[in-house]
Motif scaffolding. Structure first.
Motif, short mmCIF file in Angstrom:
data_model
loop_
_atom_site.label_atom_id
_atom_site.label_comp_id
_atom_site.label_asym_id
_atom_site.label_seq_id
_atom_site.Cartn_x
_atom_site.Cartn_y
_atom_site.Cartn_z
N TRP A 51 0.81 -1.22 0.00
CA TRP A 51 0.00 0.00 0.00
C TRP A 51 0.84 1.27 0.00
CZ3 TRP A 51 -3.03 -2.56 4.49
CH2 TRP A 51 -4.01 -3.41 3.96
N GLY A 52 2.13 1.13 0.22
CA GLY A 52 3.00 2.31 0.28
C GLY A 52 2.92 3.03 1.60
N THR A 53 2.25 2.45 2.57
CA THR A 53 2.06 3.13 3.86
C THR A 53 3.37 3.23 4.66
OG1 THR A 53 1.14 1.00 4.56
CG2 THR A 53 -0.39 2.80 4.28
N LEU A 54 4.34 2.39 4.28
CA LEU A 54 5.62 2.44 4.99
C LEU A 54 6.26 3.82 4.86
CD1 LEU A 54 6.83 0.20 6.63
CD2 LEU A 54 8.28 -0.42 4.71
N LYS A 55 6.17 4.39 3.63
CA LYS A 55 6.79 5.71 3.43
C LYS A 55 6.03 6.77 4.24
CE LYS A 55 4.23 7.30 -0.57
NZ LYS A 55 4.12 7.38 -2.01
N ILE A 103 4.55 12.55 -0.28
CA ILE A 103 5.36 12.14 -1.41
C ILE A 103 4.53 11.30 -2.36
CG2 ILE A 103 7.42 10.81 -2.10
CD1 ILE A 103 8.10 13.36 -0.60
N GLU A 104 4.54 11.69 -3.62
CA GLU A 104 3.77 11.00 -4.67
C GLU A 104 2.31 10.85 -4.25
OE1 GLU A 104 6.55 7.66 -4.99
OE2 GLU A 104 6.69 8.14 -7.12
N THR A 105 1.71 9.71 -4.64
CA THR A 105 0.32 9.48 -4.30
C THR A 105 0.20 9.24 -2.79
OG1 THR A 105 0.34 8.23 -6.33
CG2 THR A 105 -1.68 8.14 -5.05
N PRO A 106 -0.74 9.89 -2.14
CA PRO A 106 -0.88 9.65 -0.70
C PRO A 106 -1.15 8.17 -0.41
CG PRO A 106 -2.25 11.48 -1.39
CD PRO A 106 -1.73 10.85 -2.63
N ALA A 107 -0.41 7.61 0.53
CA ALA A 107 -0.55 6.18 0.85
C ALA A 107 -1.08 6.02 2.27
CB ALA A 107 0.80 5.49 0.69
N PHE A 108 -2.26 5.43 2.37
CA PHE A 108 -2.88 5.21 3.68
C PHE A 108 -3.49 3.81 3.72
CE2 PHE A 108 -2.99 9.83 3.16
CZ PHE A 108 -2.47 10.23 4.37
N TYR A 109 -3.88 3.38 4.91
CA TYR A 109 -4.53 2.08 5.04
C TYR A 109 -5.93 2.18 4.43
CZ TYR A 109 -0.69 0.97 8.12
OH TYR A 109 0.57 0.75 8.61
N PRO A 110 -6.22 1.39 3.40
CA PRO A 110 -7.49 1.57 2.68
C PRO A 110 -8.72 1.25 3.52
CG PRO A 110 -6.29 -0.37 1.88
CD PRO A 110 -5.36 0.37 2.78
N TYR A 111 -8.59 0.36 4.50
CA TYR A 111 -9.77 -0.06 5.28
C TYR A 111 -10.02 0.84 6.49
CZ TYR A 111 -6.00 -2.15 7.97
OH TYR A 111 -4.84 -2.34 8.69
N LEU A 112 -9.08 1.74 6.77
CA LEU A 112 -9.28 2.66 7.89
C LEU A 112 -9.91 3.95 7.39
CD1 LEU A 112 -5.96 2.45 9.99
CD2 LEU A 112 -8.12 1.28 10.41
#
Lengths: 278, 303
Positions: free
Chosen positions: A91-95, B84-93
């Motif tokens: 998911w890229g959440t690490l960054k 940075i780039e596309t925002p990355a989050f936990y999709p189910y939260l």
């Protein structure tokens, strides 16, 4: 650190996959530890069948339930470990996490502690259902309820948790090394089934393999619960969870599993700390 | 405050495992309290540079300091908000829970979550799962996450991506306001309007190298040599070999030359000496957009 652990527990608790893994594991544990053995042996036509029914009684429930952890439970622990770390890559959440400030290793440590805590219901629920199932079997068979000591139950629960932790750490390491989930789960299951499973089965006939098999996670896991009388029911039948030795001492098993946890977590920490995050 | 600059890089270089040079010898300075535009075409090395500034990627060579500390150190990250780039989050939260996770790790009071959700106009959707968000909402949640620590320095990588025109205007206003509040903002973008409207100074990057840097006015004032000559390829090669020439691009049959203005006479001499037919040779004042478009076109030609 406490707040980091708390939010990592939130991440695991609110994830449907965690609950699916727990549900499937509990159902499988109940089916293979109680329902199938009881259905197959309830006639008690032979001494062997009578003995197998005896394994399902309350006095032996601690050993019977714990016999499912070295292999079947381990597979679920691997998946939990992989998903907990690998999904952060996917998911890229690490960054996103790594730019928050507390440091990569602290975030990783909080994830490991959260996994270790999440494994507690993976251990406790099968024991609670196992105790209930054994009571039902005893009632059906008209046997008296005789329970193992609290110390034995505690030892079984703690041993099972250590086993699950070792496998989960293996899953974490696979996820950190492959930076994802799919390959890590594939390799993890393949390792437990094909490598450890097949070589353990061959160890009885190929003496050269025995020293190698003795350091396997599965060998040490089964050895840890062997004194609980776990090896008579759940792991004696045919199937991928079958294990008939070689065994090592309980102390050695505990140390080896501890070493595995440290090594797998250490490898993961190095991979997470040193490598670029996409 | 550590010195004049919030960010300093010296010969920062990133070579990937496959040998590709992502960033090449990049030296730039972002001053405290300014909104610095980091402009470049897609794939020019902007995101790689930002990742190195945040410690997400290790430089192969060179070094950088961010707020006086090593990139990626706890000391610097505690004072930086980044997307940075596309925002990355936990999709189910939910959006709110995702910010709760970040606040937990950053040691930020959870009351701040409501504030930043309001700032990016997401308060009413904060309880919805991230996977149900539109691209624009995801982008706004990314900015909310960046603001969570009330940071001194904001590093925003293409924050208007996916936003509709109204959303883009709101985002630009927000960034401008953040700059006016005294925060340092490093804004990466390939959108001219965004940079021109928001930034105090601009650095233009191409193929991992900084090819221009200055205030918007300074960059607009850069003179560029325009040459029409035949054969054009021979002329291009000859011009590129002249000392002081930084960049040569061919755009619709014209050769655009950037570099030291003093090189013009030498270029003329070299072309005449080589019997190249010279149809036009003049100096033009390039706009910021011209500079960027020239870079972009060259990327396209090269591709």
């Amino acid at each position: 650190m406490t707040s980091s652990i708390r939010v990592e527990l939130l991440v695991l608790r609110k994830r449907m996959a965690t609950w699916i893994l727990l549900g499937v594991w509990v159902i499988l544990a109940t089916i293979f530890a109680y329902i199938v053995p009881y259905m197959l042996n309830r006639s008690g036509a032979t001494p062997q069948e009578t003995e197998l029914i005896r394994q399902l009684m309350p006095d032996r429930f601690a050993g019977n339930v714990s016999s499912g952890f070295p292999f079947y439970g381990g597979a679920f622990a691997i998946m939990l470990g992989v998903l907990a770390i690998g999904s952060d890559y996917t998911w890229g959440t690490l960054k996103t996490l790594f730019t928050q400030g507390p440091g990569r290793l602290r975030i990783f440590a909080s994830k490991i502690i959260a996994i270790a805590i999440t494994l507690i219901p993976f251990v406790l629920v099968p024991f609670i259902i196992g105790a209930t199932s054994s009571a039902i079997v005893a009632s059906l068979e008209g046997n008296a309820m005789s329970w193992p000591s609290i110390a034995t139950i505690g030892q079984a629960i703690l041993s099972s948790w250590v086993i699950m932790l070792a496998w989960a750490a293996f899953g974490v390491a696979l996820a950190a090394l492959t930076r994802g989930t799919s390959l890590a789960i594939g390799v993890g299951i393949l390792y437990t089934l094909a490598l450890e499973g097949l070589l353990s089965a061959l160890a009885g006939s190929v003496n050269l393999l025995e020293p190698l098999v003795k350091i396997f996670v599965r060998t040490n896991a089964y050895s840890l619960i062997e004194p609980l009388g776990a090896m008579n029911a759940g792991s004696a039948g045919d199937g991928p969870g079958r294990f008939t030795g070689p065994f090592v001492s309980t102390t050695q098993a505990l140390i080896m599993l501890g070493v595995y946890v440290v090594v797998f977590v250490g490898i993961s920490a190095v991979a997470l700390r040193r490598r670029d995050v996409g | 405050m550590h010195g004049l600059n919030a960010i300093e890089t010296h010969n920062l270089t990133k070579r990937f495992a496959d040998g590709t040079l992502g960033v090449n010898d990049l030296s730039l300075q972002v001053r405290h309290g300014e909104v610095y535009g980091f402009l470049g075409p897609n794939g020019s090395g902007k995101t790689t540079t930002l990742r190195m500034l945040l410690g997400l990627a290790m430089p192969s060579n060179g070094n950088a300091t961010v707020l006086g500390a090593t990139p990626g150190s706890t000391e610097s990250l505690a004072r930086i908000g980044a997307m940075i780039e596309t925002p990355a989050f936990y999709p189910y939260l939910s959006g709110r829970d995702n910010l709760r996770v970040l606040a937990g790790h950053a040691g930020v009071d959870e009351r701040r979550i409501a504030e930043v959700l309001t700032t990016v106009d997401l308060a009413s959707r904060g309880s919805d799962r991230f996977q149900t968000y539109s691209l624009g909402m995801k982008q706004r949640l990314g900015v909310a996450a960046a603001l969570l620590k009330d940071p001194e320095l904001l590093i925003l990588d293409e924050p208007t991506n996916g936003l509709d025109p109204a959303g883009m205007a709101e985002m630009r206003d927000l960034i401008r306001t953040l700059g006016q509040e005294g925060r340092t903002v490093l804004l990466s973008s390939h959108l001219m309007g965004e940079i021109e409207q928001v930034c105090d100074r601009v650095g233009v990057i191409r193929r991992g190298q900084l090819v221009a840097e200055g205030t918007i006015d300074e960059l607009r004032d850069r003179d560029r040599l325009l040459v029409r000559a035949e054969p054009i390829e021979q002329a291009r090669r000859l011009i590129a070999s002249v000392a002081g020439v930084e960049d040569v691009t061919v755009v619709r049959g014209e050769i655009h030359v950037d570099g030291d203005p003093a090189a013009a006479s030498e270029i003329a001499r070299v072309l005449v000496q080589a019997n190249v037919r010279l149809y036009e040779f003049r100096v033009e004042r390039a706009s910021l957009e011209d500079i960027f478009l020239a870079l972009t076109r060259e990327e396209e030609i090269a591709a």
